[in-house]
Scaffold this motif. Sequence first.
Motif, short mmCIF file in Angstrom:
data_model
loop_
_atom_site.label_atom_id
_atom_site.label_comp_id
_atom_site.label_asym_id
_atom_site.label_seq_id
_atom_site.Cartn_x
_atom_site.Cartn_y
_atom_site.Cartn_z
N GLN A 1 -7.87 2.43 9.54
CA GLN A 1 -6.94 3.44 10.04
C GLN A 1 -6.05 2.93 11.18
OE1 GLN A 1 -6.66 6.60 8.41
NE2 GLN A 1 -7.81 5.22 7.04
N THR B 1 -0.03 9.71 0.94
CA THR B 1 -1.13 10.65 0.70
C THR B 1 -0.95 11.42 -0.60
OG1 THR B 1 -1.44 10.87 3.08
CG2 THR B 1 -2.39 12.59 1.68
N TRP C 1 0.82 -1.21 0.00
CA TRP C 1 0.00 0.00 0.00
C TRP C 1 0.86 1.26 0.00
CZ3 TRP C 1 -4.73 -0.67 3.80
CH2 TRP C 1 -5.28 -1.95 3.65
N GLN D 1 -7.89 6.55 0.92
CA GLN D 1 -7.26 6.57 2.24
C GLN D 1 -8.30 6.54 3.35
OE1 GLN D 1 -3.89 9.22 2.65
NE2 GLN D 1 -4.31 9.54 4.82
N TYR E 1 2.81 2.32 2.26
CA TYR E 1 2.95 2.90 3.60
C TYR E 1 4.40 2.73 4.05
CZ TYR E 1 1.86 3.66 8.59
OH TYR E 1 1.80 4.14 9.88
N TRP F 1 1.11 7.07 5.42
CA TRP F 1 0.43 6.83 4.15
C TRP F 1 1.06 7.60 2.98
CZ3 TRP F 1 -2.50 2.83 4.76
CH2 TRP F 1 -3.28 2.65 5.90
N LEU G 1 -1.82 9.35 -3.72
CA LEU G 1 -3.26 9.21 -3.92
C LEU G 1 -3.87 10.49 -4.49
CD1 LEU G 1 -4.28 7.26 -0.67
CD2 LEU G 1 -3.85 6.34 -2.96
N SER H 1 -7.84 10.21 -3.46
CA SER H 1 -7.73 10.55 -2.04
C SER H 1 -8.79 9.85 -1.20
CB SER H 1 -7.83 12.06 -1.85
OG SER H 1 -6.74 12.72 -2.45
N TRP I 1 -9.55 2.88 3.84
CA TRP I 1 -8.64 1.92 4.43
C TRP I 1 -8.82 1.86 5.95
CZ3 TRP I 1 -3.76 4.08 1.55
CH2 TRP I 1 -3.64 3.44 0.30
#
Length: 498
Positions: free
Chosen positions: A210, A193, A182, A205, A184, A191, A196, A202, A208
């Motif tokens: 958390q 970010t 992913w 996120q 990460y 993340w 995305l 976006s 997913w």
Amino acid sequence: MPYFLTADGGTESLRARVYDLAGACLGSVAVPYETKFSSGARAEQNPEDWWRAFVEASRRAIHEADIAAADIEAIALATTSCTVVALDRDGKPLRPAIIWMDVRANAEADAVLATGDEALKANGGGKGPVSAEWMIPKALWLARNEPEIFEKAYTICEYQDFMTLKLTGERAASLNNVSLRWHYSTDRGGWATSMLEKIGLSALQEKWPQRIVAPGGVIGTLSAAAASELGLSTTVKVVQGGADALIGMIGLGVAKPGQLALITGSSHLQFGVTEQPFHAPGIWGTYPDCVYPKRYIVEGGQTSTGSIIAWLGRLMNGTMDFDELNRKAVGLEPGCDGLLVQDHFQGNRTPYTDALSRGAIVGLTLAHEPHHIFRAIMEGIGFGTRAILDAMAKAGYRGEEITVGGGAGASDLWLQIHADTAGMPVCVPASRDAPSVGAAVLAAHGAGHFASIDEGIDAMVKPGRRIEPRRREAALYDDIYRQYLALYPALKSVREIV
């Protein structure tokens, strides 16, 4: 005596096993489920089948172990990675899961790579490619091609996370999976970010889970509903696992820098452990903290390996006698009388990461028999493994031996071919069920019996045997390997003719 329930959720079945604190397996039961294949290299499964298989296999494994269900202290799972699930608010699947070997998202993988985002450093040092197997390309495919499903999805996660939700009611992801697939990174602060944002995704996120839990961390205890179905207590701890191959590293005892793990099954995965990060073309990683705290994992992988043997069996209409094929194949010289196999039957992970590449059998004559093809497949897979190890070595990571887990460990011929084609010793632990042993180590660690995963490895992973490469055969394979390396660019040029 405490006992631990594990599950190895694979491509074709889920196997539940019961282990004691010494690492002995007391009960083992597999329950199959269906994979539906369709054109475009698509492969899907029903997530509810995983849960039904887990409940049935777990109850039967506990019965086989002849222990009281009340003595199960903890559960940990190892499951396929890159198996993407879309769930509604109640945790119900909105569509079949897009499993790891599905590579429909090739265009979306290119779109991810085109962002040039910092998070892509784990893909060949930022040069890529990005695999169509991974989470973000598959989620982007959903958003583009099934927007109503993507919009309705409250949770988009993986096989592992779906099972966690069923077991505990918790929306939690494994640090292992999110680091691997992913984008990460604990080093980068979390993340991806900005990636995305660049692909207009976006919203993913927010879908997913958390909460992120590292392997060996306690997610919670069994929910009342799960405990009732499994016949267990609500005090049973659910300990975070992760991708089957990476949890298999633990089960193989590969935890120190310089060691190499080869996880075999429907596919092959190659992993190494390092204390320092690095990135290079032809390899994936390195990934921080995704298995062991304060250590990095470097990765390579072959999409089709054991699944090619299964394919040969289907072509033979169930008449394939493994013992007979092995007996005849052992008598062949390296090269199988001129046969050469490219092992890209479902695309290539590394070192090319080409989802459009396909398998090939080159050099066929009317004199070739099934055992020639059988052995040539093994040799082609061995060459594919060597190409990955060569890419790692070029980046500066060299192993001294390969520790093997999974299906290939059952074949003396295949193990010897791996040793000869790689030119290095192959070790096989006492148990070939590396993902399950690794999950047992995590369960015992999470239950508080070991202070670290390493301590659990020392207590529960038992040594086995060692296969040395043969000098004559290794030299012969060196020549054939050069021919193997020439296959990919040659076949790619044919593919690109319009």
